[in-house]
Write an enzyme that holds these catalytic residues in place. Structure first.
Site, PDB file in Angstrom:
ATOM      1  N   LEU A  14       0.809  -1.220   0.000  1.00  0.00           N
ATOM      2  CA  LEU A  14       0.000   0.000   0.000  1.00  0.00           C
ATOM      3  C   LEU A  14       0.843   1.271   0.000  1.00  0.00           C
ATOM      4  CD1 LEU A  14      -2.657  -1.053   2.659  1.00  0.00           C
ATOM      5  CD2 LEU A  14      -2.670  -1.477   0.184  1.00  0.00           C
ATOM      6  N   ASP A  15       0.237   2.351  -0.520  1.00  0.00           N
ATOM      7  CA  ASP A  15       0.880   3.659  -0.492  1.00  0.00           C
ATOM      8  C   ASP A  15       0.196   4.547   0.553  1.00  0.00           C
ATOM      9  OD1 ASP A  15      -1.503   4.527  -1.654  1.00  0.00           O
ATOM     10  OD2 ASP A  15      -0.640   4.740  -3.651  1.00  0.00           O
ATOM     11  N   LEU A  16       0.498   5.834   0.535  1.00  0.00           N
ATOM     12  CA  LEU A  16      -0.071   6.758   1.523  1.00  0.00           C
ATOM     13  C   LEU A  16      -1.585   6.867   1.444  1.00  0.00           C
ATOM     14  CD1 LEU A  16       2.547   9.649   1.328  1.00  0.00           C
ATOM     15  CD2 LEU A  16       2.258   7.975   3.157  1.00  0.00           C
ATOM     16  N   PHE A  17      -2.155   6.542   0.282  1.00  0.00           N
ATOM     17  CA  PHE A  17      -3.601   6.607   0.102  1.00  0.00           C
ATOM     18  C   PHE A  17      -4.296   5.310   0.503  1.00  0.00           C
ATOM     19  CE2 PHE A  17      -1.718   9.543  -2.991  1.00  0.00           C
ATOM     20  CZ  PHE A  17      -2.242  10.726  -2.513  1.00  0.00           C
TER      21      PHE A  17
END
Length: 137
Positions: A14-17
């Site tokens: 996963l990324d920051l979003f």
């Protein structure tokens, strides 16, 4: 031939979003290609040859997001063979919703390590790939 490889989305994807980072999809489709090659090629014959298969182009279309815990299926098959290059279609589907997440066309070449150049496909490999394409159509 048609290969299906399943991948569960983990936190490190996963990324920051909080959805799968775009670069991770490249890893997912690479895993799908390796699983395809495991079934398509005899490992001992393939590794003893002078050949390698570098990717020369990836065209990827992002269709929808994937999130933590999603079960994804990478579907892989050959679509086209040229003199020295070959193209695969790879689609990532969310298994639970049957929603397309990613569609990608991946092109790579038949490359001789000794010659340090792309070379025409050996006849036995060409025949096997052409048969695989015909079976899928």
């Amino acid at each position: 031939m048609f290969n299906k490889t399943r991948i569960k989305v983990r936190g490190y994807h996963l990324d920051l979003f909080q959805h799968v980072n775009n670069a991770r999809y490249l890893e997912f489709i690479e895993e799908g290609r390796w699983a395809f090659f495991d079934e398509f090629f005899d490992k001992d014959d393939w590794m003893q040859q002078d050949l390698v298969w570098p990717v020369v182009n990836i065209n990827i279309n992002f269709k929808s997001e994937a999130n933590f815990g999603d079960l994804l299926e990478v579907q892989t098959h050959y679509t086209k063979i040229g003199n020295r290059s070959i193209t695969m279609k790879q689609t990532i589907i969310n298994v639970e919703t049957n929603t397309p997440v990613v569609e990608a066309d991946v092109t790579y070449v038949c490359f001789s390590k000794a010659a340090k150049a792309a070379i025409p496909f050996p006849d036995d490999i060409r025949q096997k790939v052409e048969q695989s394409i015909a079976e899928f159509e």
